[in-house]
Write a protein that holds these residues in place. Sequence first.
Motif, mmCIF file in Angstrom:
data_model
loop_
_atom_site.group_PDB
_atom_site.id
_atom_site.type_symbol
_atom_site.label_atom_id
_atom_site.label_comp_id
_atom_site.label_asym_id
_atom_site.label_seq_id
_atom_site.Cartn_x
_atom_site.Cartn_y
_atom_site.Cartn_z
ATOM 1 N N ALA A 1 0.865 -1.186 0.000
ATOM 2 C CA ALA A 1 0.000 0.000 0.000
ATOM 3 C C ALA A 1 0.897 1.230 0.000
ATOM 4 C CB ALA A 1 -0.921 0.027 1.212
ATOM 5 N N PRO A 2 0.518 2.272 -0.714
ATOM 6 C CA PRO A 2 1.262 3.520 -0.585
ATOM 7 C C PRO A 2 0.907 4.175 0.739
ATOM 8 C CG PRO A 2 -0.688 3.905 -1.891
ATOM 9 C CD PRO A 2 -0.666 2.424 -1.577
ATOM 10 N N LEU A 3 1.629 5.200 1.090
ATOM 11 C CA LEU A 3 1.225 6.063 2.187
ATOM 12 C C LEU A 3 0.506 7.275 1.607
ATOM 13 C CD1 LEU A 3 4.414 5.826 4.417
ATOM 14 C CD2 LEU A 3 2.161 4.859 4.917
ATOM 15 N N ALA A 4 -0.324 7.900 2.412
ATOM 16 C CA ALA A 4 -1.087 9.069 1.968
ATOM 17 C C ALA A 4 -0.591 10.304 2.708
ATOM 18 C CB ALA A 4 -2.573 8.862 2.243
ATOM 19 N N LEU A 5 -0.324 11.368 1.961
ATOM 20 C CA LEU A 5 0.061 12.639 2.572
ATOM 21 C C LEU A 5 -1.198 13.295 3.123
ATOM 22 C CD1 LEU A 5 2.192 14.803 3.173
ATOM 23 C CD2 LEU A 5 1.698 15.785 0.917
ATOM 24 N N ALA A 6 -1.243 13.414 4.446
ATOM 25 C CA ALA A 6 -2.415 13.961 5.112
ATOM 26 C C ALA A 6 -2.081 15.291 5.765
ATOM 27 C CB ALA A 6 -2.925 12.983 6.176
ATOM 28 N N ALA A 7 -3.082 16.170 5.848
ATOM 29 C CA ALA A 7 -2.927 17.506 6.424
ATOM 30 C C ALA A 7 -4.231 17.892 7.114
ATOM 31 C CB ALA A 7 -2.594 18.515 5.323
ATOM 32 N N PRO A 8 -4.205 18.917 7.962
ATOM 33 C CA PRO A 8 -5.447 19.363 8.605
ATOM 34 C C PRO A 8 -6.514 19.759 7.579
ATOM 35 C CG PRO A 8 -3.549 20.342 9.682
ATOM 36 C CD PRO A 8 -3.032 19.673 8.444
ATOM 37 N N ALA A 9 -7.757 19.701 7.996
ATOM 38 C CA ALA A 9 -8.856 20.019 7.088
ATOM 39 C C ALA A 9 -8.761 21.438 6.540
ATOM 40 C CB ALA A 9 -10.190 19.820 7.811
ATOM 41 N N ASN A 10 -8.155 22.344 7.306
ATOM 42 C CA ASN A 10 -8.050 23.745 6.868
ATOM 43 C C ASN A 10 -6.662 24.077 6.310
ATOM 44 O OD1 ASN A 10 -6.574 23.592 9.206
ATOM 45 N ND2 ASN A 10 -7.464 25.424 10.167
ATOM 46 N N ALA A 11 -5.933 23.051 5.864
ATOM 47 C CA ALA A 11 -4.583 23.268 5.345
ATOM 48 C C ALA A 11 -4.613 24.171 4.111
ATOM 49 C CB ALA A 11 -3.951 21.930 4.984
ATOM 50 N N PRO A 12 -3.562 24.971 3.905
ATOM 51 C CA PRO A 12 -3.537 25.874 2.754
ATOM 52 C C PRO A 12 -3.354 25.121 1.443
ATOM 53 C CG PRO A 12 -1.433 25.914 3.898
ATOM 54 C CD PRO A 12 -2.366 25.107 4.750
ATOM 55 N N GLY A 13 -3.859 25.717 0.381
ATOM 56 C CA GLY A 13 -3.683 25.149 -0.955
ATOM 57 C C GLY A 13 -4.808 24.220 -1.339
ATOM 58 N N ALA A 14 -5.231 24.322 -2.595
ATOM 59 C CA ALA A 14 -6.310 23.467 -3.085
ATOM 60 C C ALA A 14 -5.791 22.128 -3.582
ATOM 61 C CB ALA A 14 -7.065 24.177 -4.208
ATOM 62 N N THR A 15 -4.491 22.043 -3.884
ATOM 63 C CA THR A 15 -3.890 20.828 -4.424
ATOM 64 C C THR A 15 -2.629 20.498 -3.638
ATOM 65 O OG1 THR A 15 -2.485 22.024 -5.989
ATOM 66 C CG2 THR A 15 -4.723 21.435 -6.734
ATOM 67 N N ALA A 16 -2.094 19.295 -3.893
ATOM 68 C CA ALA A 16 -0.844 18.905 -3.251
ATOM 69 C C ALA A 16 0.284 19.853 -3.650
ATOM 70 C CB ALA A 16 -0.489 17.467 -3.615
ATOM 71 N N ASN A 17 0.297 20.273 -4.907
ATOM 72 C CA ASN A 17 1.335 21.181 -5.391
ATOM 73 C C ASN A 17 1.303 22.504 -4.620
ATOM 74 O OD1 ASN A 17 3.463 21.964 -6.988
ATOM 75 N ND2 ASN A 17 2.183 22.655 -8.678
ATOM 76 N N GLU A 18 0.093 23.055 -4.435
ATOM 77 C CA GLU A 18 -0.038 24.315 -3.691
ATOM 78 C C GLU A 18 0.293 24.123 -2.211
ATOM 79 O OE1 GLU A 18 -3.979 25.650 -4.468
ATOM 80 O OE2 GLU A 18 -3.578 26.163 -6.564
ATOM 81 N N PHE A 19 -0.101 22.988 -1.664
ATOM 82 C CA PHE A 19 0.205 22.707 -0.264
ATOM 83 C C PHE A 19 1.714 22.616 -0.052
ATOM 84 C CE2 PHE A 19 1.221 19.543 3.012
ATOM 85 C CZ PHE A 19 0.628 20.127 4.128
ATOM 86 N N LEU A 20 2.413 21.919 -0.948
ATOM 87 C CA LEU A 20 3.859 21.792 -0.815
ATOM 88 C C LEU A 20 4.554 23.142 -0.996
ATOM 89 C CD1 LEU A 20 4.416 18.415 -2.699
ATOM 90 C CD2 LEU A 20 4.595 18.820 -0.234
ATOM 91 N N ALA A 21 3.992 24.012 -1.831
ATOM 92 C CA ALA A 21 4.543 25.362 -1.965
ATOM 93 C C ALA A 21 4.423 26.121 -0.647
ATOM 94 C CB ALA A 21 3.820 26.110 -3.079
ATOM 95 N N ALA A 22 3.280 25.955 0.043
ATOM 96 C CA ALA A 22 3.097 26.582 1.347
ATOM 97 C C ALA A 22 4.063 26.000 2.376
ATOM 98 C CB ALA A 22 1.653 26.412 1.816
ATOM 99 N N ALA A 23 4.306 24.701 2.268
ATOM 100 C CA ALA A 23 5.247 24.056 3.177
ATOM 101 C C ALA A 23 6.656 24.594 2.968
ATOM 102 C CB ALA A 23 5.215 22.542 2.969
ATOM 103 N N ARG A 24 7.035 24.776 1.710
ATOM 104 C CA ARG A 24 8.361 25.339 1.438
ATOM 105 C C ARG A 24 8.495 26.744 2.022
ATOM 106 N NH1 ARG A 24 7.908 22.133 -3.293
ATOM 107 N NH2 ARG A 24 6.627 23.704 -4.358
ATOM 108 N N ALA A 25 7.432 27.533 1.884
ATOM 109 C CA ALA A 25 7.467 28.910 2.397
ATOM 110 C C ALA A 25 7.514 28.946 3.922
ATOM 111 C CB ALA A 25 6.248 29.677 1.893
ATOM 112 N N SER A 26 7.043 27.869 4.565
ATOM 113 C CA SER A 26 6.991 27.847 6.035
ATOM 114 C C SER A 26 8.302 27.398 6.666
ATOM 115 C CB SER A 26 5.856 26.924 6.489
ATOM 116 O OG SER A 26 4.608 27.430 6.052
ATOM 117 N N GLY A 27 9.217 26.881 5.879
ATOM 118 C CA GLY A 27 10.502 26.459 6.408
ATOM 119 C C GLY A 27 10.350 25.448 7.525
ATOM 120 N N ASP A 28 11.042 25.677 8.656
ATOM 121 C CA ASP A 28 10.962 24.745 9.777
ATOM 122 C C ASP A 28 9.922 25.151 10.814
ATOM 123 O OD1 ASP A 28 12.152 26.932 10.929
ATOM 124 O OD2 ASP A 28 13.985 25.897 11.543
ATOM 125 N N ARG A 29 9.013 26.035 10.441
ATOM 126 C CA ARG A 29 7.925 26.405 11.354
ATOM 127 C C ARG A 29 6.819 25.353 11.355
ATOM 128 N NH1 ARG A 29 8.937 31.020 8.557
ATOM 129 N NH2 ARG A 29 6.936 30.972 7.443
#
Length: 334
Positions: free
Chosen positions: A135-163
């Motif tokens: 089985a693969p693993l699924a990338l999960a995030a809070p229901a109110n996580a930023p970004g409409a897609t995984a690509n946008e979410f990962l962009a937000a993650a990059r901008a957040s650094g180690d926060r």
Amino acid sequence: MTPSPLRRAALVLALAAASGPALAQSNAAPLPQATPGWPSKPVRLVVGFPGGSSPDLVARTLAEPLAKALGQPVIVENKVGAGGNIAADAVAKATDDHTLGIMINGNLTIAKLINPKINYDPLKDLSPISLIATAPLALAAPANAPGATANEFLAAARASGDRWSYGTPGVGTVAHIGMELLKAKAGIHPVHVPYPGNPQVINAIIGGQIQLALLPPAMAAAQARAGKLRVLGVTSSGRSTLVPEVPSLAEAGVKDFNLEIWNAVAAPRSLPKPVVARLSALFSEIARSPEVRDKLFQQGWQVTGTTAEGLAKRIQTDTRVLGAVINAQKIKAE
């Protein structure tokens, strides 16, 4: 009422489980050969996790058809502790020729790399029998996580650094190593927070204590259907039949990222080769039977049912890929 995408996915899964195509012949084991005099007594199937856990359910699903095929009882024995390594060590040291083990990725690949003090070497002391299911693993995030897609979410993650922070069911788990691999591939830098298990990881996501995690897809999808979190992508190279509505992270631009969890059967290295060959063929045949395939699918697994050689190749590949991350990040068991 129109069903949600994830509910439609569940219907697709049920149909796929009932009518899915057989595996390619290159994955199929030859017909089981006779092994005169074996088995001469009940067979033990050792599991390193408690009753009701995913490996335990897989073991009990396989035990009944295996007993019928062998003409001897198959007893599932739970030896819990150390992420399954206590059970794996017991299997490696068994000398009765009637002990087998249901094991997860780590027990057969990176166990010695994570903890040099363990008493067995998965590559030297165990014989591969069959890769049962993945089985693969699924990338999960809070229901109110930023970004409409995984690509946008990962962009937000990059901008957040180690926060930001991510949760796993422990140091050295596939989820931990996989997230470190994802960090390198996607250029993100969340901080690791280990928890006792996936239920606690899910609670932390829902509560907003962490921003992301890699979870078993069936577990993550159930929470997503309840609106408690979001499933953004899966770690397989393509979409998974387990959650077909969810894109792969490769579709989100994470190149060369393919990670799965799995269950497999292994035996002591001392088990006679004719018995290993017979068991490899039997387990492959049993796993790919419609009834067992359907049961495993409902448990959240995609059946593979390989030969011993197929499992050996998978062990080598995963040891190389995961071992590179372990060495680069200097990950050691706590």
